[in-house]
Design an enzyme around this catalytic site. Sequence first.
Site, PDB file in Angstrom:
ATOM      1  N   HIS A 110      19.723  62.731  -8.326  1.00  0.00           N
ATOM      2  CA  HIS A 110      18.390  62.361  -7.850  1.00  0.00           C
ATOM      3  C   HIS A 110      17.337  62.855  -8.822  1.00  0.00           C
ATOM      4  O   HIS A 110      17.453  63.931  -9.393  1.00  0.00           O
ATOM      5  CB  HIS A 110      18.121  62.899  -6.437  1.00  0.00           C
ATOM      6  CG  HIS A 110      18.427  64.353  -6.228  1.00  0.00           C
ATOM      7  ND1 HIS A 110      19.717  64.855  -6.197  1.00  0.00           N
ATOM      8  CD2 HIS A 110      17.619  65.421  -6.027  1.00  0.00           C
ATOM      9  CE1 HIS A 110      19.686  66.168  -5.977  1.00  0.00           C
ATOM     10  NE2 HIS A 110      18.418  66.531  -5.888  1.00  0.00           N
ATOM     11  N   HIS A 152      13.493  63.989  -9.086  1.00  0.00           N
ATOM     12  CA  HIS A 152      12.299  64.393  -8.340  1.00  0.00           C
ATOM     13  C   HIS A 152      11.067  63.833  -9.044  1.00  0.00           C
ATOM     14  O   HIS A 152      10.895  64.045 -10.252  1.00  0.00           O
ATOM     15  CB  HIS A 152      12.159  65.922  -8.309  1.00  0.00           C
ATOM     16  CG  HIS A 152      13.220  66.631  -7.526  1.00  0.00           C
ATOM     17  ND1 HIS A 152      13.078  66.955  -6.199  1.00  0.00           N
ATOM     18  CD2 HIS A 152      14.450  67.076  -7.887  1.00  0.00           C
ATOM     19  CE1 HIS A 152      14.172  67.593  -5.786  1.00  0.00           C
ATOM     20  NE2 HIS A 152      15.018  67.674  -6.792  1.00  0.00           N
ATOM     21  N   ASP A 177      10.756  63.502  -0.241  1.00  0.00           N
ATOM     22  CA  ASP A 177      11.493  64.760  -0.094  1.00  0.00           C
ATOM     23  C   ASP A 177      11.132  65.372   1.258  1.00  0.00           C
ATOM     24  O   ASP A 177       9.968  65.392   1.655  1.00  0.00           O
ATOM     25  CB  ASP A 177      11.118  65.715  -1.243  1.00  0.00           C
ATOM     26  CG  ASP A 177      12.072  66.892  -1.348  1.00  0.00           C
ATOM     27  OD1 ASP A 177      12.764  67.006  -2.365  1.00  0.00           O
ATOM     28  OD2 ASP A 177      12.126  67.719  -0.401  1.00  0.00           O
ATOM     29  N   GLN A 225      20.471  72.566  -8.053  1.00  0.00           N
ATOM     30  CA  GLN A 225      20.924  71.310  -7.432  1.00  0.00           C
ATOM     31  C   GLN A 225      21.621  71.616  -6.112  1.00  0.00           C
ATOM     32  O   GLN A 225      22.506  72.466  -6.055  1.00  0.00           O
ATOM     33  CB  GLN A 225      21.895  70.549  -8.360  1.00  0.00           C
ATOM     34  CG  GLN A 225      22.311  69.199  -7.768  1.00  0.00           C
ATOM     35  CD  GLN A 225      23.218  68.376  -8.683  1.00  0.00           C
ATOM     36  OE1 GLN A 225      23.605  68.809  -9.759  1.00  0.00           O
ATOM     37  NE2 GLN A 225      23.537  67.177  -8.243  1.00  0.00           N
ATOM     38  N   SER A 226      21.187  70.964  -5.042  1.00  0.00           N
ATOM     39  CA  SER A 226      21.747  71.278  -3.729  1.00  0.00           C
ATOM     40  C   SER A 226      22.434  70.073  -3.087  1.00  0.00           C
ATOM     41  O   SER A 226      23.273  70.233  -2.213  1.00  0.00           O
ATOM     42  CB  SER A 226      20.654  71.827  -2.807  1.00  0.00           C
ATOM     43  OG  SER A 226      19.593  70.912  -2.718  1.00  0.00           O
TER      44      SER A 226
END
Lengths: 114, 114
Positions: A100, A102, A30, A94-95
Amino acid sequence: MEGCMFCKILKREIPATIVYEDEISLAFRDISPKAPTHILVIPKKHIRTVVEVKEEDNSLLGHLIYVANGIAKKEGISEKGFRLVINCGLESGQSVWHIHIHLLGGRKMTWPPG
Amino acid sequence: MEGCMFCKILKREIPATIVYEDEISLAFRDISPKAPTHILVIPKKHIRTVVEVKEEDNSLLGHLIYVANGIAKKEGISEKGFRLVINCGLESGQSVWHIHIHLLGGRKMTWPPG
């Protein structure tokens, strides 16, 4: 998918610190880590959110978790512990609109999870 | 598994507010909710942690996420968003040693996730 940041990472059009790759998944660190280990595991298939996963893709999600497990082992956090987080939709934060997981570890995680 | 609180819920030896059940999974409300919707989805098979999931059980984990998806829809949080969390091991805060996915929603989730 054009315009998707993670698809661009998949195509090596955007740099990322890739830690794992196989036929159906990719994992990279990340860019804004929230723990000593903070890695994202994504499917190569562009799926916007978990909500859009069809029943026949159940093993795909399972595979992503399996991959996260293997990475946790390599990172040396498998025994101490780690947290897996999937955000789905705006209220979750969520961006990037490409599924995905984490993987966070290397420190004690607190509760609630955000 | 004797002594496992979630196995006792499965056997109806401990009460819980069950919201979903099928052949391989059960879902019930968290006894100490951290969001308006806070539900746990567990496999009926007793597996201690995600680390102990074997590759052939990939579809099991995928199924749990699929079930969480369906519950999110029923709870009316599917479109606004929700967060899925799996704790694995002591540093993550795992407290019951039977795999469970936390489904949290109904409020804006913050970052980092604990």
